[in-house]
Write an enzyme that holds these catalytic residues in place. Structure first.
Site, PDB file in Angstrom:
ATOM      1  N   ASP A   1       0.849  -1.179   0.000  1.00  0.00           N
ATOM      2  CA  ASP A   1       0.000   0.000   0.000  1.00  0.00           C
ATOM      3  C   ASP A   1       0.900   1.250   0.000  1.00  0.00           C
ATOM      4  OD1 ASP A   1      -2.864   0.933   0.481  1.00  0.00           O
ATOM      5  OD2 ASP A   1      -1.816   1.972   2.098  1.00  0.00           O
TER       6      ASP A   1
ATOM      7  N   GLU B   1       1.681   0.237  -4.893  1.00  0.00           N
ATOM      8  CA  GLU B   1       1.224   1.515  -5.434  1.00  0.00           C
ATOM      9  C   GLU B   1       2.403   2.488  -5.451  1.00  0.00           C
ATOM     10  OE1 GLU B   1      -3.243   2.348  -4.074  1.00  0.00           O
ATOM     11  OE2 GLU B   1      -1.889   2.154  -2.376  1.00  0.00           O
TER      12      GLU B   1
END
Ligand code: CA
Length: 707
Positions: A407, A436
């Site tokens: 994340d 990400e």
């Protein structure tokens, strides 16, 4: 703003003197002191806009330090010191941390160069609400800021916390390394991990993967996937719910067997580490809803997904059972990890043990908030980097996790991510590491952030591709903006770049995670309904199929958000992280209703798996084998030629027609057999075409000159 921070053990800076009209001369009143003892000042000098105060001797970091300057009292922020070589020389520690369990004794190690004293508190009860006087053991201070104790006897079944005395305060915290916890994660638990292995777990192993492009990732939430009555699952919303076989709803398979039937290779499971009890109370798991992107204990599974969160072992056993089950049907488990921030930094074990170390701070001492969740962890600091690496190593070894989805990976530094990759691959050479890579301002420079444009320095690590997402469906932020499939114009060239897996951005197609929908933002179906609210249901469905058709025929790693294969809706809710089950649940009646979409995507997955031409792992080979052919506006046509990547098909033609009308396209010489059209994927070709083909409105077409 006037504030002070530590530059080294003997130099303190003060910022903001101009603003406060503080003049520096020999009459300036400056004092540096710790617990009423003043340090002797050696020199005061200007360094840029700040002043630097050098002292004789050293700052004692176990005590707070204050600067008194012209009547202003400033608490000195130590965080900058923690990044220095001189700090690391003294305190960077590579020895054991956490506890090491033996039947005869257990050893405990915890790192805090700041604490004046640490006690081990040993409890019999799992829950702080049960009144109990713990046994207190003072730990021994070792080198490098480590505290240690060995306790005799079999401690399996006991609970523990650390009582750290830090800057005159008593902080009772859970061990950041705790491998098990009591209910709501408020106490660490000592367990014999061997006793948490389900039968046969020692023989269980990772899913073999030749290259990342051979994977098809499918994102699920443990809770959402089975919580609805239509799932037909007994243990709804639990780890074990996803191990149940042969569940169905009105004749269609659901849950585990749905995944198996669909054909994906890797399940990406949304947060399943222990997340904050304030988001979901493990005692009353259905009272509140939360995805869990708010970590509390990184090395333990979440209790609300367990059938017995009161047992410290049950959640571990249950998760291992799930992983073993998925492996037994050939599916890998990728864990969604959120090391970039924690729930309420100031109340974490990290801050309780070593304030200012594990989180990035501004020079004024405030938390840096690139994550938007109030704090960013400091992966660039030696012991935080070590924690992240140790944590993924632990999950890989102990739970047989196949991959990690990071994340906000862009908040981490490059070295940390490369260490993660190296260390995980040593344990599991097939592991996938991706995340990400958004570029977000945080406390580290852009050139060391693990972001998309630095992918050349992060070989073997994947990045979510927002170019394909935004060009195929339209911006996730501009709700009404259309994409290539839904009527936006002039996107052909961008789509062509996406077909090749963004050669100008990623060194390798294995770094490219192709997605158009995930837990964040609107589901693809909701997006299309908003951006194209006047279009017919059948046309929206065609757009949906073409969008996933592009994902499944582009070079890179396809990613599918669960339920999209039967038009999942979250009823238009854009950010549903704490919405109700009613919004987030996967509704299996949609599979019955939209079985045609399901069968189409399932067919495309199968086609992709049968054709290595869509899974080229080498940049040069993509350039050599893929050629774009002339085609009208809002269409993209390409040929993957010459048995690319050892494909059994000589040449494959792929056509995306985003126009709302039939389009005639010229074909290269030869006979072209139809394998995929707007509504079907054919095992044996349906028809053949020579010289030209009429492709249907809003459709994907695949042809080959091989039968
Ligand atoms: Ca929890």
């Amino acid at each position: 703003m006037l504030y002070s921070y530590l530059k080294s053990f003997s130099q303190i800076a003060v910022h903001g003197i101009k603003e406060h009209k503080i003049r520096i001369n020999k009459n300036t009143r400056i004092k540096v002191f710790q617990q009423n003892i003043a340090h002797e000042i050696q020199k005061i000098a200007l360094c840029g806009d700040d002043i630097c105060i050098s002292i004789h001797g050293h700052i004692d970091i176990k005590k707070e330090c204050y600067v008194l300057i012209e009547g202003y009292l400033l608490n000195v922020n130590y965080s900058p010191l923690f990044k220095t070589d001189e700090f690391n020389l003294l305190y960077a520690y590579d020895g054991p941390l956490g506890y090491i369990y033996n039947k005869e004794y257990t050893e405990f190690y915890v790192w805090s160069p700041i604490a004046e004293k640490i006690n081990l508190l040993l409890y019999k009860n799992f829950d702080p609400t049960i009144e109990e006087e713990p046994e207190v053991f003072e730990m021994q201070s070792l080198q490098k800021g480590v505290y240690y104790i060995k306790i005799d006897g079999d401690l399996d079944g006991f609970f523990y916390n650390y009582e750290a005395y830090v800057y005159g305060k008593r902080n009772v915290v859970v061990d950041p390394y705790a491998y098990a916890v009591g209910v709501n994660g408020l106490r660490g638990a000592i367990v014999d991990l061997k006793s948490t292995n389900p039968d046969g777990f020692e023989e269980d192993s990772y899913i073999k993967l030749n290259a990342n492009v051979d994977a098809i990732i499918y994102e699920v939430s443990i809770r959402d996937f089975t919580i609805d009555s239509t799932s037909g699952v007994n243990l709804k919303g639990k780890f074990l719910g996803l191990t149940e076989e042969n569940t169905n709803y009105e004749g269609v398979q659901t849950a585990l067997y749905h995944i198996k039937d669909f054909g994906i290779t890797h399940l990406q499971i949304m947060p399943m580490y222990d997340f904050s009890y304030k988001s979901v109370d493990e005692k009353y798991p259905l009272d509140k809803y939360n995805w869990g992107y708010d970590p509390q204990n990184y090395n333990c599974p979440e209790g609300s997904y367990s059938i017995n969160p009161f047992s410290q072992k049950s959640r571990i056993v249950e998760l291992k059972k799930l992983i073993k089950k998925l492996h037994s049907i050939g599916i890998g488990v990728n864990m969604d990890v959120v090391y970039n921030h924690m729930y309420e930094a100031q109340h974490t074990h990290f801050e309780g043990l070593v304030p200012g170390y594990y989180f990035r701070k501004n020079l004024d001492g405030s938390f840096i908030n690139g994550s938007g969740c109030g704090n960013d962890t400091a992966s660039e600091n030696y012991m935080m980097r070590r924690f992240i690496v140790d944590s993924v190593k632990y999950w890989t070894k102990e739970y047989h996790i196949d991959g990690y989805r990071f994340d906000l990976m862009g908040l981490h530094d490059i070295e940390t991510m490369n260490r993660v990759r190296d260390e995980v691959l040593k344990i599991n050479p097939y592991a996938m590491i991706y995340g990400e890579g958004w570029n977000i301002p945080t406390g580290i420079e852009e050139d060391i952030r693990a972001i998309q444009k630095n992918s050349g320095k992060l070989l073997g690590i994947g990045f979510f591709n927002d170019t394909i997402r935004n060009s195929v469906r339209g911006s996730v932020f501009e709700y009404k903006e259309k994409g290539f499939v839904s009527g936006a114009l002039n996107l052909e060239d961008t789509i062509k770049e996406c077909v090749k897996g963004l050669p100008n951005l990623y060194v390798s197609p294995c770094q490219n995670i192709n997605y158009i929908s995930c837990h964040d933002n609107h589901t693809l179906w909701d997006k299309l309904n908003i951006s194209n609210s006047k279009d017919l249901f059948e046309d929206l469905k065609s757009m949906h199929k073409l969008a996933y058709g592009i994902v499944l025929t582009s070079q890179g790693v396809p990613f599918i958000h669960s339920g999209d294969e039967f038009l999942r809706t979250k009823k238009g809710v854009e950010n549903s992280y704490n919405a109700k089950d009613e919004i987030n649940k996967v509704d299996w009646s949609l599979k019955v209703k939209n079985i045609d979409v399901y069968n189409y995507l399932k067919g495309l997955i199968n086609f992709r798996k049968n054709h290595p031409a869509f899974r080229i792992k080498d940049r040069e080979l993509i350039e050599r084998h893929i050629e774009f052919l002339q085609s009208p506006k809002n269409t993209v046509m390409f040929i993957i030629k010459d048995n690319a990547n050892f494909d059994s098909f000589k040449d494959i033609i792929v056509i995306y027609n985003a126009n709302n009308n039939t389009v005639k396209l010229s074909l290269p010489e030869g006979e072209w057999h139809l394998y995929v059209d707007k509504n079907s994927v054919y095992e044996t070709p349906k028809r053949k075409f020579t010289s030209s083909i009429d492709v249907e409105p809003i459709s994907l077409t695949i042809l080959s000159n091989t039968i």
